[in-house]
Design a protein around this motif. Structure first.
Motif, PDB file in Angstrom:
ATOM      1  N   THR A   9       0.848  -1.204   0.000  1.00  0.00           N
ATOM      2  CA  THR A   9       0.000   0.000   0.000  1.00  0.00           C
ATOM      3  C   THR A   9       0.878   1.247   0.000  1.00  0.00           C
ATOM      4  O   THR A   9       0.634   2.202  -0.744  1.00  0.00           O
ATOM      5  N   ARG A  10       1.924   1.238   0.831  1.00  0.00           N
ATOM      6  CA  ARG A  10       2.804   2.420   0.895  1.00  0.00           C
ATOM      7  C   ARG A  10       3.500   2.651  -0.441  1.00  0.00           C
ATOM      8  O   ARG A  10       3.631   3.788  -0.908  1.00  0.00           O
ATOM      9  N   ALA A  11       3.953   1.553  -1.092  1.00  0.00           N
ATOM     10  CA  ALA A  11       4.620   1.694  -2.401  1.00  0.00           C
ATOM     11  C   ALA A  11       3.640   2.267  -3.425  1.00  0.00           C
ATOM     12  O   ALA A  11       3.982   3.162  -4.216  1.00  0.00           O
ATOM     13  N   LEU A  12       2.396   1.778  -3.395  1.00  0.00           N
ATOM     14  CA  LEU A  12       1.388   2.294  -4.332  1.00  0.00           C
ATOM     15  C   LEU A  12       1.029   3.743  -4.011  1.00  0.00           C
ATOM     16  O   LEU A  12       0.796   4.549  -4.923  1.00  0.00           O
ATOM     17  N   GLU A  13       0.972   4.065  -2.731  1.00  0.00           N
ATOM     18  CA  GLU A  13       0.665   5.457  -2.341  1.00  0.00           C
ATOM     19  C   GLU A  13       1.711   6.409  -2.903  1.00  0.00           C
ATOM     20  O   GLU A  13       1.381   7.454  -3.465  1.00  0.00           O
ATOM     21  N   ARG A  14       2.993   6.023  -2.748  1.00  0.00           N
ATOM     22  CA  ARG A  14       4.075   6.895  -3.256  1.00  0.00           C
ATOM     23  C   ARG A  14       3.976   7.015  -4.772  1.00  0.00           C
ATOM     24  O   ARG A  14       4.114   8.098  -5.334  1.00  0.00           O
ATOM     25  N   ALA A  15       3.695   5.905  -5.438  1.00  0.00           N
ATOM     26  CA  ALA A  15       3.674   5.903  -6.907  1.00  0.00           C
ATOM     27  C   ALA A  15       2.456   6.653  -7.449  1.00  0.00           C
ATOM     28  O   ALA A  15       2.546   7.335  -8.468  1.00  0.00           O
ATOM     29  N   ALA A  16       1.319   6.512  -6.766  1.00  0.00           N
ATOM     30  CA  ALA A  16       0.072   7.106  -7.283  1.00  0.00           C
ATOM     31  C   ALA A  16      -0.152   8.516  -6.748  1.00  0.00           C
ATOM     32  O   ALA A  16      -0.974   9.255  -7.294  1.00  0.00           O
ATOM     33  N   GLY A  17       0.540   8.888  -5.658  1.00  0.00           N
ATOM     34  CA  GLY A  17       0.306  10.205  -5.051  1.00  0.00           C
ATOM     35  C   GLY A  17      -1.063  10.301  -4.412  1.00  0.00           C
ATOM     36  O   GLY A  17      -1.659  11.381  -4.368  1.00  0.00           O
ATOM     37  N   LEU A  18      -1.573   9.193  -3.924  1.00  0.00           N
ATOM     38  CA  LEU A  18      -2.878   9.181  -3.247  1.00  0.00           C
ATOM     39  C   LEU A  18      -2.722   8.538  -1.876  1.00  0.00           C
ATOM     40  O   LEU A  18      -1.896   7.633  -1.713  1.00  0.00           O
ATOM     41  N   LYS A  19      -3.555   8.965  -0.922  1.00  0.00           N
ATOM     42  CA  LYS A  19      -3.501   8.366   0.404  1.00  0.00           C
ATOM     43  C   LYS A  19      -4.415   7.136   0.436  1.00  0.00           C
ATOM     44  O   LYS A  19      -5.537   7.176   0.961  1.00  0.00           O
ATOM     45  N   ALA A  48       3.269  -0.752  -8.650  1.00  0.00           N
ATOM     46  CA  ALA A  48       3.823   0.515  -8.150  1.00  0.00           C
ATOM     47  C   ALA A  48       4.993   0.966  -9.028  1.00  0.00           C
ATOM     48  O   ALA A  48       5.102   2.154  -9.361  1.00  0.00           O
ATOM     49  N   ARG A  49       5.836   0.029  -9.422  1.00  0.00           N
ATOM     50  CA  ARG A  49       6.981   0.410 -10.279  1.00  0.00           C
ATOM     51  C   ARG A  49       6.484   0.925 -11.631  1.00  0.00           C
ATOM     52  O   ARG A  49       6.992   1.908 -12.168  1.00  0.00           O
ATOM     53  N   LEU A  50       5.447   0.264 -12.161  1.00  0.00           N
ATOM     54  CA  LEU A  50       4.882   0.719 -13.439  1.00  0.00           C
ATOM     55  C   LEU A  50       4.327   2.141 -13.304  1.00  0.00           C
ATOM     56  O   LEU A  50       4.556   3.007 -14.157  1.00  0.00           O
ATOM     57  N   LEU A  51       3.585   2.394 -12.210  1.00  0.00           N
ATOM     58  CA  LEU A  51       2.967   3.722 -12.028  1.00  0.00           C
ATOM     59  C   LEU A  51       4.026   4.812 -11.911  1.00  0.00           C
ATOM     60  O   LEU A  51       3.811   5.951 -12.314  1.00  0.00           O
ATOM     61  N   THR A  52       5.193   4.434 -11.381  1.00  0.00           N
ATOM     62  CA  THR A  52       6.273   5.414 -11.222  1.00  0.00           C
ATOM     63  C   THR A  52       6.869   5.812 -12.571  1.00  0.00           C
ATOM     64  O   THR A  52       7.238   6.965 -12.777  1.00  0.00           O
ATOM     65  N   ARG A  53       6.918   4.851 -13.510  1.00  0.00           N
ATOM     66  CA  ARG A  53       7.589   5.190 -14.773  1.00  0.00           C
ATOM     67  C   ARG A  53       6.618   5.506 -15.905  1.00  0.00           C
ATOM     68  O   ARG A  53       7.033   6.050 -16.930  1.00  0.00           O
ATOM     69  N   ASP A  54       5.337   5.209 -15.742  1.00  0.00           N
ATOM     70  CA  ASP A  54       4.376   5.389 -16.839  1.00  0.00           C
ATOM     71  C   ASP A  54       3.239   6.334 -16.400  1.00  0.00           C
ATOM     72  O   ASP A  54       2.299   5.913 -15.716  1.00  0.00           O
ATOM     73  N   PRO A  55       3.305   7.607 -16.808  1.00  0.00           N
ATOM     74  CA  PRO A  55       2.294   8.594 -16.357  1.00  0.00           C
ATOM     75  C   PRO A  55       0.866   8.203 -16.757  1.00  0.00           C
ATOM     76  O   PRO A  55      -0.079   8.508 -16.022  1.00  0.00           O
ATOM     77  N   GLU A  56       0.706   7.528 -17.893  1.00  0.00           N
ATOM     78  CA  GLU A  56      -0.662   7.184 -18.305  1.00  0.00           C
ATOM     79  C   GLU A  56      -1.243   6.086 -17.419  1.00  0.00           C
ATOM     80  O   GLU A  56      -2.416   6.123 -17.035  1.00  0.00           O
ATOM     81  N   ALA A  57      -0.393   5.104 -17.090  1.00  0.00           N
ATOM     82  CA  ALA A  57      -0.855   4.048 -16.168  1.00  0.00           C
ATOM     83  C   ALA A  57      -1.173   4.667 -14.809  1.00  0.00           C
ATOM     84  O   ALA A  57      -2.146   4.298 -14.143  1.00  0.00           O
ATOM     85  N   ARG A  58      -0.345   5.645 -14.399  1.00  0.00           N
ATOM     86  CA  ARG A  58      -0.582   6.340 -13.118  1.00  0.00           C
ATOM     87  C   ARG A  58      -1.933   7.054 -13.140  1.00  0.00           C
ATOM     88  O   ARG A  58      -2.710   6.951 -12.195  1.00  0.00           O
ATOM     89  N   SER A  59      -2.227   7.758 -14.254  1.00  0.00           N
ATOM     90  CA  SER A  59      -3.527   8.447 -14.369  1.00  0.00           C
ATOM     91  C   SER A  59      -4.675   7.449 -14.336  1.00  0.00           C
ATOM     92  O   SER A  59      -5.695   7.700 -13.682  1.00  0.00           O
TER      93      SER A  59
END
Ligand SMILES: C[S@@+](CC[C@H](N)C(=O)[O-])C[C@H]1O[C@@H](n2cnc3c(N)ncnc32)[C@H](O)[C@@H]1O
Length: 238
Positions: A9-19, A48-59
């Motif tokens: 959850t913490r890794a995803l929070e950092r990658a997604a910028g959401l709490k 989480a690693r994907l969300l960090t490097r791929d802005p579209e996946a993050r969105s």
């Protein structure tokens, strides 16, 4: 059901910028499960690693957590209540009217209130703010065009939109006459939901009104100085 470890959850929070920890476990687990399928990744850390490097996946992931269903005069009876019973006393009091739409999605909720204030003859002394965590929602809101309906300049002129994550940024400055927080807290875990209701109560001017969604309530309204005045509507009394 997909279960997610705290470290994931913490890794995803950092990658997604959401709490993410503030949202209901089942909601997050389901959204992660769908993201694993959609993005073809094996587990939450890989996601989480994907969300960090791929802005579209993050969105895509941010959109899937912050569900953005809305519409003009959605839950029409709530707008009828505003027009018929709740706003006229505020209008009659003669002061400026400050409205905050929390989790405003594409802005249609806030423009609907602007239309009501216009009908009540109070638009010129109103200020309406919409805030949302998703930038793409705010772009739609600022555009103000919906399925063949274009927001009139007079309404547009009274309305502002800003990016604000309620769980990370807190409320905007000021005290509000009317706060709408409809269908936002339904995705939150019980404790963050109580904290959000406390924050909203604190943001209201005395006698200000809080309107929740048509399936929502405040668990302990009195403790927050709030009095129920209509279904899903509370007045700040202290
Ligand atoms: C289901 S929509 C509700 C829209 C509108 N209030 C209505 O009822 O028609 C929920 C909205 O809350 C926003 N939201 C979710 N989490 C948020 C957060 N942490 N901070 C601010 N807005 C958030 C979403 O982006 C979305 O626009």
């Amino acid at each position: 059901m997909t279960t997610i470890a705290d470290s994931e959850t913490r890794a995803l929070e950092r990658a997604a910028g959401l709490k993410l920890a503030a949202y209901r476990d089942a909601h997050v687990a389901e959204r992660v499960r769908r993201a694993l399928v959609r993005e073809r990744v094996g587990d939450a850390n890989e996601l989480a690693r994907l969300l960090t490097r791929d802005p579209e996946a993050r969105s895509r992931f941010r959109r899937s957590i912050a569900i953005s269903v809305s519409g003009l005069f959605r839950d029409r009876e709530q707008f009828e209540l505003l027009e018929r019973a709740l706003l006229p006393p505020l209008v009659a009091a003669g002061r400026r009217i400050h409205v905050w739409s929390v989790g405003c999605a594409d802005g249609s909720e806030l423009y609907s209130v602007a239309v009501v204030l216009g009908r009540l003859g109070a638009l010129e002394r109103s200020f309406l703010l919409g805030s949302d965590v998703l930038e793409e929602n705010l772009e739609l809101a600022r555009r103000g065009a919906y399925d063949g309906f274009e927001v009139a300049p007079a309404h547009r002129a009274r309305v502002r939109f800003e990016q604000r994550d309620l769980l990370l940024d807190g409320p905007p400055r000021g005290k509000w006459s009317l706060v709408l927080c409809r269908n936002v807290a339904i995705y939150l875990a019980p404790r963050p939901k109580r904290a959000l209701h406390a924050l909203l109560a604190e943001s209201l001017a005395r006698d200000g009104l809080l309107m929740l969604g048509s399936s929502e309530r405040i668990a302990d309204a009195r403790a927050l100085g709030m009095q129920p005045v209509a279904p899903h509507v509370y007045r700040k009394v202290v």
